[in-house]
Motif scaffolding. Structure first.
Motif, PDB file in Angstrom:
ATOM      1  N   LYS A 183      42.549  27.417  95.970  1.00  0.00           N
ATOM      2  CA  LYS A 183      42.975  26.221  96.710  1.00  0.00           C
ATOM      3  C   LYS A 183      41.730  25.549  97.302  1.00  0.00           C
ATOM      4  O   LYS A 183      40.875  26.239  97.872  1.00  0.00           O
ATOM      5  CB  LYS A 183      43.930  26.638  97.823  1.00  0.00           C
ATOM      6  N   HIS A 184      41.631  24.244  97.156  1.00  0.00           N
ATOM      7  CA  HIS A 184      40.453  23.535  97.672  1.00  0.00           C
ATOM      8  C   HIS A 184      40.808  22.070  97.895  1.00  0.00           C
ATOM      9  O   HIS A 184      41.357  21.418  97.002  1.00  0.00           O
ATOM     10  CB  HIS A 184      39.317  23.652  96.651  1.00  0.00           C
ATOM     11  N   ASN A 185      40.495  21.577  99.087  1.00  0.00           N
ATOM     12  CA  ASN A 185      40.729  20.168  99.411  1.00  0.00           C
ATOM     13  C   ASN A 185      39.419  19.403  99.250  1.00  0.00           C
ATOM     14  O   ASN A 185      38.464  19.623  99.991  1.00  0.00           O
ATOM     15  CB  ASN A 185      41.244  20.070 100.856  1.00  0.00           C
ATOM     16  N   LEU A 186      39.385  18.520  98.257  1.00  0.00           N
ATOM     17  CA  LEU A 186      38.155  17.763  97.969  1.00  0.00           C
ATOM     18  C   LEU A 186      37.676  16.954  99.165  1.00  0.00           C
ATOM     19  O   LEU A 186      36.486  16.698  99.320  1.00  0.00           O
ATOM     20  CB  LEU A 186      38.409  16.792  96.812  1.00  0.00           C
ATOM     21  N   LEU A 187      38.613  16.548 100.021  1.00  0.00           N
ATOM     22  CA  LEU A 187      38.261  15.661 101.134  1.00  0.00           C
ATOM     23  C   LEU A 187      37.865  16.442 102.383  1.00  0.00           C
ATOM     24  O   LEU A 187      37.487  15.848 103.387  1.00  0.00           O
ATOM     25  CB  LEU A 187      39.440  14.741 101.462  1.00  0.00           C
ATOM     26  N   ALA A 188      37.952  17.767 102.342  1.00  0.00           N
ATOM     27  CA  ALA A 188      37.665  18.517 103.560  1.00  0.00           C
ATOM     28  C   ALA A 188      36.824  19.777 103.338  1.00  0.00           C
ATOM     29  O   ALA A 188      36.072  20.176 104.232  1.00  0.00           O
ATOM     30  CB  ALA A 188      38.982  18.918 104.235  1.00  0.00           C
ATOM     31  N   ASP A 189      36.918  20.402 102.185  1.00  0.00           N
ATOM     32  CA  ASP A 189      36.264  21.698 101.984  1.00  0.00           C
ATOM     33  C   ASP A 189      34.873  21.545 101.368  1.00  0.00           C
ATOM     34  O   ASP A 189      34.621  20.586 100.642  1.00  0.00           O
ATOM     35  CB  ASP A 189      37.141  22.588 101.085  1.00  0.00           C
ATOM     36  N   PRO A 190      33.974  22.515 101.664  1.00  0.00           N
ATOM     37  CA  PRO A 190      32.616  22.429 101.099  1.00  0.00           C
ATOM     38  C   PRO A 190      32.602  22.627  99.587  1.00  0.00           C
ATOM     39  O   PRO A 190      33.506  23.254  99.032  1.00  0.00           O
ATOM     40  CB  PRO A 190      31.868  23.584 101.794  1.00  0.00           C
ATOM     41  N   PHE A 191      31.583  22.070  98.933  1.00  0.00           N
ATOM     42  CA  PHE A 191      31.414  22.220  97.480  1.00  0.00           C
ATOM     43  C   PHE A 191      30.339  23.276  97.217  1.00  0.00           C
ATOM     44  O   PHE A 191      29.343  23.326  97.928  1.00  0.00           O
ATOM     45  CB  PHE A 191      30.925  20.901  96.840  1.00  0.00           C
ATOM     46  N   ASP A 192      30.526  24.071  96.190  1.00  0.00           N
ATOM     47  CA  ASP A 192      29.495  24.990  95.734  1.00  0.00           C
ATOM     48  C   ASP A 192      28.413  24.163  94.997  1.00  0.00           C
ATOM     49  O   ASP A 192      28.607  22.960  94.800  1.00  0.00           O
ATOM     50  CB  ASP A 192      30.163  26.018  94.793  1.00  0.00           C
ATOM     51  N   THR A 193      27.329  24.791  94.602  1.00  0.00           N
ATOM     52  CA  THR A 193      26.245  24.025  93.966  1.00  0.00           C
ATOM     53  C   THR A 193      25.877  24.613  92.607  1.00  0.00           C
ATOM     54  O   THR A 193      26.425  25.623  92.194  1.00  0.00           O
ATOM     55  CB  THR A 193      24.972  24.027  94.852  1.00  0.00           C
TER      56      THR A 193
END
Ligand SMILES: C[S@@+](CC[C@H](N)C(=O)[O-])C[C@H]1O[C@@H](n2cnc3c(N)ncnc32)[C@H](O)[C@@H]1O
Length: 257
Positions: A183-193
């Motif tokens: 589960k991941h919220n694009l507008l709130a959660d950090p992105f991996d690199t």
């Protein structure tokens, strides 16, 4: 504060989902038609009822997330991925780090794995697939689909990776094993690199211009230099260089540097 603005604030407090970053007219229309259908007069009444009734709350989530998807959606684009983009990416690095962002019910990450399997053994393929909607993720993990969503699947892939069960098609375990759902919220959660490839299709169209612009920067940061960003067929980026991208093909953007 008007009725809808108050609703936005309440939903944010309850769920962390920020409806203010979705295009207002479209979202308001979708949600208004839902609450009217359920017999409420305004957003305030609707929210109160939603708090007391989990089914209604899930109906709201379902209405706002728009989960439509299909395998090989816009098939010509996947052909560009296979013929033009992947050979170059794999040439540089055989252990590709791949993210299907807003993966809905799994058709997109599973399509990715099927295509990658033409280049690499399945045991070497790993795709991260994320979505804000836990229901969609559960269905993705189940991996059972109606015939309509397989329309664009090439016959050889259908034979190799699907089993027909009644009127449904089940995706093979070997494909499933290559995907990790979260589960991941694009507008709130950090992105991996350090991604080699990020696929984010048919979700950015629902966001405001400001939200989109923030996300383009974040996707750019999440890629390694030379990494590729694959967007939906109505989601062309008009000024890619201002986000650190150059167009590699229509709907494919390479991180510069
Ligand atoms: C129309 S589907 C696209 C599915 C797939 N990418 C495709 O192109 O077929 C949009 C998906 O975006 C998800 N979504 C909406 N808002 C999101 C957000 N803030 N973060 C992550 N996913 C989101 C929805 O739950 C839905 O599954």
């Amino acid at each position: 504060m008007d009725d809808y603005q108050q609703f936005i604030a309440n939903v944010k407090r309850k769920t962390g989902i920020d409806l203010a970053q979705y295009k207002e007219a479209q979202m308001k229309r979708r949600l208004t038609s839902l609450y009217e259908k359920r017999g409420f007069k305004n957003f305030q009444e609707f929210f109160k009822a939603m708090e007391a009734d989990r089914t209604l709350f899930h109906e709201f989530l379902d209405r706002m997330t728009i989960n439509v998807s299909e395998f090989y959606r816009n098939a010509q684009r996947w052909e560009v991925l296979e013929k033009k983009i992947l050979p170059k990416l794999i040439d540089r690095n055989r252990r590709l780090k791949v993210w299907s962002a807003a993966c809905s019910t799994g058709e997109e990450p599973y399509t990715l794995v099927m295509i990658l399997s033409k280049f690499l053994p399945l045991s070497q393929i790993s795709v991260l697939a994320t979505d804000i909607d836990e229901n969609a993720i559960s269905r993705a993990k189940l991996g059972v689909y109606v015939e309509r969503s397989l329309q664009e699947v090439p016959e050889e892939m259908k034979k190799k990776f699907f089993t027909k069960e009644g009127t449904y098609y089940k995706i093979d375990e070997s494909i499933k094993r290559a995907v990790t759902f979260k589960k991941h919220n694009l507008l709130a959660d950090p992105f991996d690199t350090n991604y080699d490839l990020i696929v984010c299709r048919n979700v950015l169209i629902y966001f405001t211009e400001e939200a989109k612009s923030v996300l383009y920067h974040k996707f750019n940061k999440a890629l390694r230099p030379g990494g590729m960003f694959f967007v939906g067929s109505t989601e062309q980026i008009f000024n890619p260089s201002s986000y650190g991208f150059e167009a590699e093909d229509t709907f494919f953007y390479r991180k510069m540097g």
